[in-house]
Design an enzyme around this catalytic site. Structure first.
Site, PDB file in Angstrom:
ATOM      1  N   SER A 143       0.878  -1.182   0.000  1.00 28.14           N
ATOM      2  CA  SER A 143       0.000   0.000   0.000  1.00 28.14           C
ATOM      3  C   SER A 143       0.903   1.216   0.000  1.00 28.14           C
ATOM      4  O   SER A 143       2.083   1.125   0.383  1.00 28.14           O
ATOM      5  CB  SER A 143      -0.843  -0.006   1.285  1.00 28.14           C
ATOM      6  N   TYR A 156      -2.039  -1.173  10.487  1.00 31.87           N
ATOM      7  CA  TYR A 156      -1.988  -1.321   9.016  1.00 31.87           C
ATOM      8  C   TYR A 156      -0.685  -0.740   8.467  1.00 31.87           C
ATOM      9  O   TYR A 156      -0.005  -1.368   7.651  1.00 31.87           O
ATOM     10  CB  TYR A 156      -3.197  -0.595   8.423  1.00 31.87           C
TER      11      TYR A 156
HETATM   12  P1  NAD Z   1     -11.203  -6.503   0.050  1.00 38.32           P
HETATM   13  O1  NAD Z   1     -11.731  -6.444   1.428  1.00 38.32           O
HETATM   14  O2  NAD Z   1     -12.139  -6.437  -1.096  1.00 38.32           O
HETATM   15  O3  NAD Z   1     -10.298  -7.788  -0.168  1.00 38.32           O
HETATM   16  C1  NAD Z   1      -9.582  -8.426   0.840  1.00 38.32           C
HETATM   17  C2  NAD Z   1      -9.850  -9.906   0.717  1.00 38.32           C
HETATM   18  O4  NAD Z   1      -9.046 -10.608   1.667  1.00 38.32           O
HETATM   19  C3  NAD Z   1     -11.314 -10.278   1.003  1.00 38.32           C
HETATM   20  O5  NAD Z   1     -11.792 -11.108  -0.039  1.00 38.32           O
HETATM   21  C4  NAD Z   1     -11.246 -11.016   2.321  1.00 38.32           C
HETATM   22  O6  NAD Z   1     -12.233 -12.020   2.452  1.00 38.32           O
HETATM   23  C5  NAD Z   1      -9.856 -11.619   2.246  1.00 38.32           C
HETATM   24  N1  NAD Z   1      -9.334 -11.938   3.571  1.00 38.32           N
HETATM   25  C6  NAD Z   1      -9.441 -11.203   4.698  1.00 38.32           C
HETATM   26  N2  NAD Z   1      -8.849 -11.837   5.733  1.00 38.32           N
HETATM   27  C7  NAD Z   1      -8.367 -13.002   5.228  1.00 38.32           C
HETATM   28  C8  NAD Z   1      -7.661 -14.082   5.805  1.00 38.32           C
HETATM   29  N3  NAD Z   1      -7.332 -14.110   7.101  1.00 38.32           N
HETATM   30  N4  NAD Z   1      -7.322 -15.123   4.997  1.00 38.32           N
HETATM   31  C9  NAD Z   1      -7.650 -15.119   3.679  1.00 38.32           C
HETATM   32  N5  NAD Z   1      -8.325 -14.115   3.087  1.00 38.32           N
HETATM   33  C10 NAD Z   1      -8.672 -13.072   3.855  1.00 38.32           C
HETATM   34  O7  NAD Z   1     -10.111  -5.334  -0.034  1.00 38.32           O
HETATM   35  P2  NAD Z   1      -9.163  -4.818  -1.210  1.00 38.32           P
HETATM   36  O8  NAD Z   1      -9.264  -3.343  -1.175  1.00 38.32           O
HETATM   37  O9  NAD Z   1      -9.378  -5.563  -2.462  1.00 38.32           O
HETATM   38  O10 NAD Z   1      -7.743  -5.173  -0.570  1.00 38.32           O
HETATM   39  C11 NAD Z   1      -6.841  -6.114  -1.119  1.00 38.32           C
HETATM   40  C12 NAD Z   1      -5.421  -5.746  -0.682  1.00 38.32           C
HETATM   41  O11 NAD Z   1      -5.067  -4.473  -1.240  1.00 38.32           O
HETATM   42  C13 NAD Z   1      -5.246  -5.613   0.832  1.00 38.32           C
HETATM   43  O12 NAD Z   1      -4.011  -6.171   1.220  1.00 38.32           O
HETATM   44  C14 NAD Z   1      -5.224  -4.119   1.047  1.00 38.32           C
HETATM   45  O13 NAD Z   1      -4.499  -3.755   2.189  1.00 38.32           O
HETATM   46  C15 NAD Z   1      -4.528  -3.662  -0.221  1.00 38.32           C
HETATM   47  N6  NAD Z   1      -4.770  -2.257  -0.557  1.00 38.32           N
HETATM   48  C16 NAD Z   1      -6.037  -1.808  -0.755  1.00 38.32           C
HETATM   49  C17 NAD Z   1      -6.212  -0.469  -1.065  1.00 38.32           C
HETATM   50  C18 NAD Z   1      -7.586   0.096  -1.288  1.00 38.32           C
HETATM   51  O14 NAD Z   1      -7.691   1.337  -1.327  1.00 38.32           O
HETATM   52  N7  NAD Z   1      -8.621  -0.699  -1.471  1.00 38.32           N
HETATM   53  C19 NAD Z   1      -5.128   0.386  -1.158  1.00 38.32           C
HETATM   54  C20 NAD Z   1      -3.856  -0.113  -0.953  1.00 38.32           C
HETATM   55  C21 NAD Z   1      -3.689  -1.452  -0.650  1.00 38.32           C
END
Ligand code: NAD
Length: 261
Positions: A143, A156
């Site tokens: 991130s 985080y």
């Molecule tokens: P999201 O909540 O849609 O996806 C996260 C997924 O991880 C979900 O499907 C959830 O069920 C799964 N998950 C959660 N805990 C888990 C576990 N213990 N074991 C297995 N699966 C698990 O969110 P997203 O925004 O798609 O995030 C995906 C990644 O991108 C994350 O690591 C997040 O930190 C990173 N990220 C997101 C953003 C944003 O703005 N959305 C920005 C930077 C980084």
């Protein structure tokens, strides 16, 4: 870029960024291992839908990536069923927003386990298969919070900075085996994880939910847009290409100019 003949494991891939990466990799010809915390029955529709749409082999594993035993069982079983494991995308992640003195200990532990220790567990488990083939691509979805901090996100930010550090260390460990390890550092992407933050941000900052997108989420984006799932997915495909054979140990910003400031 073709990923024909490759198998990719994407953690947390039933929703959001992980789902987009899984679709893009399947479209490029890879067989896909989906992962999440939903039951096999709950995930079956998504698995079937993707398999039919993309015409490749898709497996789903319910496994908590913060649990070393569940990770190792998933990876050894999936490798056996697919015959190889060439690409690993550490994407699963969770968030909690609260000021540090009231931040619940169990939330800290869960975020460190899911967003950081998970990548150590998966990388350890896939390396023997990648080393044997002398080819591998490991992509950690960190991130912009792996590079800079924001208030109320202590766990985080700590986990994502740790993930960037792990990326560099792992890249050096495996440099002579044809394996690259990189992190992608997105700014805000409009996914369920971010939508869930809006009420938490409003509460922590004492503002209305309507104010959160312009005043908090997009405040640091020089380009006043969300990053998209498709842009991140395209970067993961590029990282798998031969053009990136010597690109390793990096943290690639995809953050609309946030970390340039
Ligand atoms: P999201 O909540 O849609 O996806 C996260 C997924 O991880 C979900 O499907 C959830 O069920 C799964 N998950 C959660 N805990 C888990 C576990 N213990 N074991 C297995 N699966 C698990 O969110 P997203 O925004 O798609 O995030 C995906 C990644 O991108 C994350 O690591 C997040 O930190 C990173 N990220 C997101 C953003 C944003 O703005 N959305 C920005 C930077 C980084």
């Amino acid at each position: 870029m073709t990923l024909q003949g490759k198998t990719a494991l994407i953690t947390g891939s039933l929703t959001g960024i992980g789902r987009g990466i899984a679709e893009a990799m399947a479209q490029s010809g890879a067989n896909i291992i989906l992962n999440g915390i939903n039951t096999q029955e709950e995930a079956e529709n998504t698995r079937q839908e993707l398999e039919q749409k993309m015409g490749c082999k898709i497996l789903y594993y319910k496994a908590d990536v913060g649990n070393v035993q569940e990770v190792s069982t998933m990876i050894s079983d999936a490798q056996q069923k697919m015959g190889s494991l060439d690409i690993l995308v550490n994407n699963a992640g969770i968030q909690h927003i609260e000021s540090i003195e009231s931040f619940p200990i169990e939330k800290w532990d869960a975020i460190i386990a899911t967003n950081l220790s998970s990548a150590f567990y998966t990388i350890r488990a896939v390396l023997p298969f990648m080393k044997e083939k002398k080819w591998g691509r490991i992509i950690n979805i960190a991130s912009v919070h792996g590079l800079v901090a924001s208030a109320y996100k202590s766990a985080y930010v700590a986990a994502k900075h740790g993930l960037v550090g792990l990326t560099k260390a792992a890249a050096l460990d495996v440099a002579s085996f044809g394996i690259t390890v990189n992190a992608i550092c997105p700014g805000y992407v409009d996914t369920p994880l971010v939508r869930q933050q809006i009420p938490e941000q409003a509460k922590a900052r004492n503002m209305s939910e309507d104010e959160v997108i312009p005043q908090v989420l997009l405040a640091h984006h020089a380009i006043k847009e969300f990053v998209t799932v498709e842009q991140i997915a395209a970067m993961t495909i590029y990282l798998c290409s031969d053009a990136c054979k010597t690109l390793t140990g990096t943290a690639l910003s995809l953050d609309a100019g946030w970390s340039a400031q």
